[in-house]
Design a protein around this motif. Structure first.
Motif, mmCIF file in Angstrom:
data_model
loop_
_atom_site.group_PDB
_atom_site.id
_atom_site.type_symbol
_atom_site.label_atom_id
_atom_site.label_comp_id
_atom_site.label_asym_id
_atom_site.label_seq_id
_atom_site.Cartn_x
_atom_site.Cartn_y
_atom_site.Cartn_z
ATOM 1 N N VAL A 5 37.804 44.974 37.521
ATOM 2 C CA VAL A 5 38.375 43.627 37.621
ATOM 3 C C VAL A 5 37.372 42.802 38.427
ATOM 4 C CG1 VAL A 5 40.371 42.261 38.305
ATOM 5 C CG2 VAL A 5 40.703 44.634 37.608
ATOM 6 N N ASN A 6 36.431 42.169 37.707
ATOM 7 C CA ASN A 6 35.312 41.500 38.366
ATOM 8 C C ASN A 6 35.716 40.314 39.227
ATOM 9 O OD1 ASN A 6 33.377 43.298 37.435
ATOM 10 N ND2 ASN A 6 33.072 42.162 35.547
ATOM 11 N N ASN A 7 36.850 39.661 38.912
ATOM 12 C CA ASN A 7 37.238 38.502 39.717
ATOM 13 C C ASN A 7 38.246 38.859 40.809
ATOM 14 O OD1 ASN A 7 39.231 38.887 37.743
ATOM 15 N ND2 ASN A 7 39.690 36.712 37.556
ATOM 16 N N MET A 8 38.332 40.134 41.174
ATOM 17 C CA MET A 8 39.128 40.582 42.315
ATOM 18 C C MET A 8 38.204 40.532 43.531
ATOM 19 S SD MET A 8 41.043 44.248 42.939
ATOM 20 C CE MET A 8 39.521 45.213 42.957
ATOM 21 N N THR A 9 38.409 39.536 44.394
ATOM 22 C CA THR A 9 37.446 39.301 45.460
ATOM 23 C C THR A 9 38.007 39.372 46.880
ATOM 24 O OG1 THR A 9 37.841 36.924 45.295
ATOM 25 C CG2 THR A 9 36.019 37.832 43.971
ATOM 26 N N CYS A 13 43.923 39.000 46.183
ATOM 27 C CA CYS A 13 43.792 39.444 44.794
ATOM 28 C C CYS A 13 44.422 40.827 44.622
ATOM 29 C CB CYS A 13 42.327 39.521 44.380
ATOM 30 S SG CYS A 13 41.453 37.950 44.345
ATOM 31 N N ARG A 37 35.361 46.828 42.973
ATOM 32 C CA ARG A 37 36.204 45.993 42.104
ATOM 33 C C ARG A 37 36.864 46.817 41.003
ATOM 34 N NH1 ARG A 37 32.794 40.320 42.057
ATOM 35 N NH2 ARG A 37 32.884 40.079 44.302
ATOM 36 N N TYR A 59 43.654 37.726 35.903
ATOM 37 C CA TYR A 59 42.569 38.695 36.112
ATOM 38 C C TYR A 59 42.173 39.336 34.806
ATOM 39 C CZ TYR A 59 43.976 38.125 40.925
ATOM 40 O OH TYR A 59 44.271 37.564 42.136
ATOM 41 N N GLU A 60 40.866 39.430 34.571
ATOM 42 C CA GLU A 60 40.361 40.093 33.378
ATOM 43 C C GLU A 60 40.044 41.538 33.740
ATOM 44 O OE1 GLU A 60 36.632 39.910 30.266
ATOM 45 O OE2 GLU A 60 37.070 38.167 31.482
#
Length: 66
Positions: A5-9, A13, A37, A59-60
């Protein structure tokens, strides 16, 4: 199942992802690693169902081997 999940920052998240998955399956076990991630999920849901739940939450998620 393990997902990238690359946009888990951040911790927020992680909480959002955990809450979304557990809303779909209250018995799900969710473990997230912010450094890599990756999100590990033990659930009765199918891979595509998890991806749909996370997409709805913003989330992608991409399934990973292992």
């Amino acid at each position: 199942m393990i997902f990238s999940v690359n946009n888990m920052t951040c911790g927020g998240c992680v909480r959002s992802i955990t809450k979304a998955i557990q809303a779909a399956d209250p018995k799900a076990s969710v473990s997230a690693d912010l450094e890599t991630r990756h999100v590990a999920v033990e659930t009765s849901l199918r891979t595509d169902e998890i991806q749909a739940v996370l997409a709805k939450a913003g989330y992608e998620a991409t399934p990973r081997a292992g």
